[in-house]
Design a protein around this motif. Structure first.
Motif, mmCIF file in Angstrom:
data_model
loop_
_atom_site.group_PDB
_atom_site.id
_atom_site.type_symbol
_atom_site.label_atom_id
_atom_site.label_comp_id
_atom_site.label_asym_id
_atom_site.label_seq_id
_atom_site.Cartn_x
_atom_site.Cartn_y
_atom_site.Cartn_z
ATOM 1 N N LEU A 285 -4.211 16.660 -5.092
ATOM 2 C CA LEU A 285 -5.652 16.435 -4.933
ATOM 3 C C LEU A 285 -6.377 17.686 -4.451
ATOM 4 O O LEU A 285 -7.618 17.736 -4.492
ATOM 5 N N LYS A 286 -5.642 18.667 -3.958
ATOM 6 C CA LYS A 286 -6.255 19.806 -3.261
ATOM 7 C C LYS A 286 -7.229 20.586 -4.121
ATOM 8 O O LYS A 286 -8.332 20.926 -3.680
ATOM 9 N N ALA A 287 -6.861 20.895 -5.342
ATOM 10 C CA ALA A 287 -7.720 21.735 -6.181
ATOM 11 C C ALA A 287 -9.049 21.044 -6.464
ATOM 12 O O ALA A 287 -10.119 21.666 -6.366
ATOM 13 N N THR A 288 -8.993 19.744 -6.780
ATOM 14 C CA THR A 288 -10.231 19.008 -7.050
ATOM 15 C C THR A 288 -11.071 18.880 -5.790
ATOM 16 O O THR A 288 -12.304 19.032 -5.829
ATOM 17 N N LEU A 289 -10.434 18.624 -4.662
ATOM 18 C CA LEU A 289 -11.165 18.501 -3.409
ATOM 19 C C LEU A 289 -11.896 19.802 -3.079
ATOM 20 O O LEU A 289 -13.041 19.774 -2.613
ATOM 21 N N ALA A 290 -11.264 20.922 -3.326
ATOM 22 C CA ALA A 290 -11.899 22.212 -3.048
ATOM 23 C C ALA A 290 -13.166 22.387 -3.878
ATOM 24 O O ALA A 290 -14.183 22.887 -3.385
ATOM 25 N N ARG A 291 -13.124 21.953 -5.133
ATOM 26 C CA ARG A 291 -14.319 22.064 -5.988
ATOM 27 C C ARG A 291 -15.413 21.104 -5.529
ATOM 28 O O ARG A 291 -16.598 21.452 -5.551
ATOM 29 N N ILE A 292 -15.025 19.906 -5.112
ATOM 30 C CA ILE A 292 -16.009 18.916 -4.691
ATOM 31 C C ILE A 292 -16.777 19.394 -3.464
ATOM 32 O O ILE A 292 -17.999 19.198 -3.357
ATOM 33 N N THR A 293 -16.088 20.009 -2.524
ATOM 34 C CA THR A 293 -16.702 20.378 -1.232
ATOM 35 C C THR A 293 -17.130 21.836 -1.168
ATOM 36 O O THR A 293 -17.546 22.306 -0.103
ATOM 37 N N ALA A 294 -17.066 22.540 -2.266
ATOM 38 C CA ALA A 294 -17.346 23.987 -2.255
ATOM 39 C C ALA A 294 -18.745 24.303 -1.742
ATOM 40 O O ALA A 294 -18.949 25.305 -1.051
ATOM 41 N N ASN A 295 -19.717 23.481 -2.075
ATOM 42 C CA ASN A 295 -21.104 23.759 -1.699
ATOM 43 C C ASN A 295 -21.603 22.838 -0.592
ATOM 44 O O ASN A 295 -22.801 22.581 -0.478
ATOM 45 N N ALA A 296 -20.686 22.331 0.222
ATOM 46 C CA ALA A 296 -21.036 21.432 1.325
ATOM 47 C C ALA A 296 -20.921 22.175 2.645
ATOM 48 O O ALA A 296 -19.814 22.388 3.146
ATOM 49 N N PRO A 297 -22.037 22.588 3.247
ATOM 50 C CA PRO A 297 -21.974 23.442 4.437
ATOM 51 C C PRO A 297 -21.579 22.718 5.720
ATOM 52 O O PRO A 297 -21.018 23.319 6.629
ATOM 53 N N THR A 298 -21.874 21.402 5.823
ATOM 54 C CA THR A 298 -21.585 20.682 7.061
ATOM 55 C C THR A 298 -20.552 19.587 6.803
ATOM 56 O O THR A 298 -20.242 19.247 5.651
ATOM 57 N N GLU A 299 -20.061 19.005 7.899
ATOM 58 C CA GLU A 299 -19.076 17.922 7.758
ATOM 59 C C GLU A 299 -19.688 16.721 7.048
ATOM 60 O O GLU A 299 -19.039 16.111 6.188
ATOM 61 N N VAL A 300 -20.913 16.360 7.406
ATOM 62 C CA VAL A 300 -21.566 15.223 6.751
ATOM 63 C C VAL A 300 -21.766 15.514 5.268
ATOM 64 O O VAL A 300 -21.575 14.628 4.417
ATOM 65 N N TYR B 100 0.836 -1.207 0.000
ATOM 66 C CA TYR B 100 0.000 0.000 0.000
ATOM 67 C C TYR B 100 0.869 1.254 0.000
ATOM 68 O O TYR B 100 0.607 2.221 -0.740
ATOM 69 N N LYS B 101 1.917 1.271 0.810
ATOM 70 C CA LYS B 101 2.796 2.444 0.873
ATOM 71 C C LYS B 101 3.537 2.690 -0.441
ATOM 72 O O LYS B 101 3.947 3.817 -0.732
ATOM 73 N N MET B 102 3.672 1.642 -1.243
ATOM 74 C CA MET B 102 4.379 1.790 -2.519
ATOM 75 C C MET B 102 3.569 2.584 -3.543
ATOM 76 O O MET B 102 4.074 2.924 -4.608
ATOM 77 N N ALA B 103 2.317 2.909 -3.211
ATOM 78 C CA ALA B 103 1.501 3.727 -4.117
ATOM 79 C C ALA B 103 2.063 5.137 -4.257
ATOM 80 O O ALA B 103 1.868 5.802 -5.274
ATOM 81 N N GLU B 104 2.755 5.623 -3.193
ATOM 82 C CA GLU B 104 3.398 6.944 -3.219
ATOM 83 C C GLU B 104 2.404 8.046 -3.576
ATOM 84 O O GLU B 104 2.516 8.732 -4.600
ATOM 85 N N ASN B 105 1.435 8.219 -2.702
ATOM 86 C CA ASN B 105 0.436 9.266 -2.898
ATOM 87 C C ASN B 105 1.035 10.661 -2.733
ATOM 88 O O ASN B 105 1.939 10.868 -1.921
ATOM 89 N N ASP B 106 0.510 11.601 -3.486
ATOM 90 C CA ASP B 106 0.912 13.008 -3.395
ATOM 91 C C ASP B 106 -0.345 13.839 -3.148
ATOM 92 O O ASP B 106 -1.005 14.277 -4.088
ATOM 93 N N PRO B 107 -0.714 14.047 -1.870
ATOM 94 C CA PRO B 107 -1.961 14.765 -1.560
ATOM 95 C C PRO B 107 -2.036 16.157 -2.169
ATOM 96 O O PRO B 107 -3.146 16.652 -2.428
ATOM 97 N N ALA B 108 -0.903 16.809 -2.381
ATOM 98 C CA ALA B 108 -0.926 18.166 -2.930
ATOM 99 C C ALA B 108 -1.621 18.212 -4.293
ATOM 100 O O ALA B 108 -2.232 19.225 -4.658
#
Length: 638
Positions: free
Chosen positions: A276-291, A266-274
């Motif tokens: 993902l940030k721009a897409t994540l911001a668009r996905i959650t832009a209109n989500a007012p609560t944690e749920v 699993y660790k060999m996947a070498e994820n780079d969270p940076a």
């Protein structure tokens, strides 16, 4: 795909051969025992030896060599089978030969087995291949022999062995020659009542373990059958440890050993969270609560990432990086779980990559073997509760679990440690089809309104069918849903709940007319109000049924049908029916109030499986429901 290839291949029938007298007599005897089979495997012998080696990751490992010999006999004229051997980057096919018996001698064919890639529509890339021989016999009693030599480059991938085959086997033998430097264990399953003979002998620094099973009937596919791992005897091979140059190296001795191996890959996947940030911001832009944020992320991965399996050496075990899955918009279960996990972690949630076995596998996480897990999901810890998020299960809402992982233990990654969590089970009442219909009778025609409500997996299954349809086909599909595939039912003015919202129950309503449901005899009218019974006739076992049923789900049906008549009275009303067995129940009753009759039915499948030992009760259950549902009551003016 493979079967299509095999069937399309042109083969040459073996020329008539001289048949030994003993073989002819043996064929006559066996043909009487196995009347429904064309070919029998008279003997199947598999011999496993162990050596030391190095894998592609430069680890010291145990290497396994398998030498096998199988002998087939025709039980009828012009019989035939196709014998395959599968291999990939972990399993090397070194020798594969076919020979035919002429009188008392075997003549080896100079032709090699036909070699093909093994792929299907859900595989993006698969390194698995197959070699096979189409074996055709001209006469009853003809014999052919297949010899095989394979090498498992890492003993981890020799996971389990089943005794049965698609053809009957007179004798199946698995023998293991284990050296003193190797510690190995054999976990046995479904041996009770199977008469497997087990032998153990020691000689010259080796221990030989032999497992023998005789007179095995053919394992043939049946409709909705239970998985063979639940019913058929088999062995899981566990290499626990081995010595190498004075050191004792671990294999799979404890569950932690399997986790360490999985987590390393699993660790060999070498994820780079940076990335993902721009897409994540668009996905959650209109989500007012944690749920709302959790749902937005979960549903985005379900909807936007296509599931495509990728099986290529260690790449079949190492998840694709989260950024690659995001860029490509496709991934296998590991890649999709990896992306979902990284999205949630980046959004500030306590999410963990998780390995799990689906309900097709009967094993618990306490068994240290790779065959325990065949799937990957995300586990989310949120406000004191565990959520098991399967990104490959489209339209499953947050807070619900697909039935195929319910009741299963999950191996949850937690750094250098791990947690074992169990996915909770649901009841049939949480996966319901509720149908309510109100009809009136006029001019021998039943007409009225109907509404169907779907919850749980029934809702999910509907979404998967409906959302995949082109817009031009959806109206026809909805009309057909209320017509229940019945040519005598006509639906119109169909309306639905919001089908873009997977969190709410689905409701489908409309007007329907029923033709040919009223019979007139001597002035009285006879009506069967149960015009769309939830038939289970396809699950009625016959005398040839060998395995139990697995529905792949639990569910319930609740129906309430009413009929109002302008005049006359109801007669010949059947008595109410109540059936209660361990795992399934039914209640049905007609209630008359003035000029209105109401049929109420309730059926629940509390267990997803019907074992063969329960067939007597199951048949009684189905036959009683069929009799109740087919009853015609009368409307008389007398």
């Amino acid at each position: 795909m493979l079967m299509t290839v095999l069937l399309c291949c042109t083969t040459v029938w073996l020329q008539a051969q001289q048949i030994a007298v003993d073989d002819a007599a043996d064929a006559d005897r066996l043909a009487k025992l196995y009347k429904d089979d064309n070919v029998i495997c008279k003997s199947s012998y598999h011999y496993y030896t162990f050596d030391k080696g190095v894998n592609a990751l430069n680890d010291k490992v145990v290497v396994v060599q398998e030498d096998a010999e199988l002998e087939f006999m025709a039980l009828k004229k012009f019989a035939g089978i196709t014998y395959p051997e599968f291999y990939n980057r972990f399993i090397r096919l070194k020798t594969f030969k076919k020979a035919v018996k002429v009188n008392t001698k075997f003549i080896t064919s100079e032709r090699s087995g036909i070699d093909r890639a093994v792929t299907d529509e859900n595989i993006f890339f698969d390194d698995s291949r197959v070699q096979y021989y189409p074996i055709r016999f001209s006469d009853k009693g003809n014999i052919a022999r297949v010899t095989v030599k394979k090498e498992y480059t890492d003993a981890k991938y020799l996971t389990r062995l089943f005794f049965s085959a698609p053809y009957p086997v007179s004798e199946q033998v698995f023998e293991f020659r284990v050296p003193t430097w190797l510690t190995i264990d054999f976990k046995t399953f479904n041996f009770e009542g199977s008469k497997v003979e087990r032998k153990e002998t020691k000689k010259g620094g080796y221990t030989n373990y032999v497992f023998i099973l005789k007179d095995i009937p053919a394992s043939k596919g049946e409709y909705k059958q239970m998985g063979k791992a639940y019913t058929e005897p088999h062995i899981v091979i566990q290499v626990k440890s081995f010595e190498s140059k004075g050191d004792v190296l671990k294999g799979f001795d404890q569950t932690a050993d399997v986790y360490n191996w999985n987590n390393r890959l699993y660790k060999m996947a070498e994820n780079d969270p940076a990335k993902l940030k721009a897409t994540l911001a668009r996905i959650t832009a209109n989500a007012p609560t944690e749920v709302d944020k959790i749902k937005a992320i979960y549903y985005w991965v379900q909807d936007k990432v296509r599931y495509i399996a990728y099986e290529d050496g260690y790449s079949g075990y190492i998840p694709s990086s989260a950024q690659d899955v995001l860029t490509n918009k496709y991934g296998d279960c590991k890649g999709m779980a990896n992306l979902l996990t990284e999205f949630l972690k980046l959004a500030g949630f306590d999410a963990h990559f998780t390995w799990i076995g689906t309900r097709a596998l009967p094993y618990s996480q306490s068994l240290p073997a790779l065959c325990v897990n065949n799937h990957a999901i995300t586990t989310l810890y949120y406000k004191g509760k565990e959520y098991f998020l399967d990104a490959t299960e489209k339209y499953v809402p947050f807070g619900e679990n697909a039935y195929r992982i319910q009741g299963k233990e999950a191996m949850v990654a937690n750094g250098d440690k791990f947690d074992i969590k169990k996915v909770p089970m649901t009841t049939g009442d949480e996966h319901k089809i509720f149908t309510k219909a109100d009809f009136s009778l006029a001019n021998d025609l039943l007409s009225g309104k109907i509404q169907v409500t779907l919850t749980g997996n029934e809702r999910k299954d509907f979404h998967q069918m409906y959302q995949d349809l082109p817009n031009t086909s959806r109206e026809k599909f909805l009309n057909g849903y209320l017509e229940f595939d019945n040519d005598n039912v006509q639906a119109s003015n169909v309306k639905t709940s919001d089908l873009n919202n997977r969190d709410i129950p689905i409701q489908i309503s409309g007007n329907v007319e029923l033709a040919n449901y009223v019979q007139v005899i001597a002035g009285d009218k006879y009506v069967n109000l149960d015009f769309f019974p939830k038939t289970l006739s396809r699950y009625m076992p016959d005398e040839k049924r060998k395995s139990g049923y697995d529905f792949d789900y639990v569910l319930s049906f609740e129906d309430e049908f009413s009929l109002t008549i302008p005049s006359g009275k109801f007669a010949d009303i059947p008595e109410k029916l109540e059936l209660k067995f361990d795992g399934y129940e039914f209640r049905g009753q007609y209630v008359v109030t003035g000029n209105k009759i109401v049929l109420k039915k309730y059926l629940v499948l509390k267990n997803s499986t019907i074992p063969q030992s329960d067939f007597a009760n199951w048949k009684k259950f189905l036959e009683s429901i069929k009799s109740f549902s087919s009853y015609f009551f009368s409307i008389t003016s007398k």
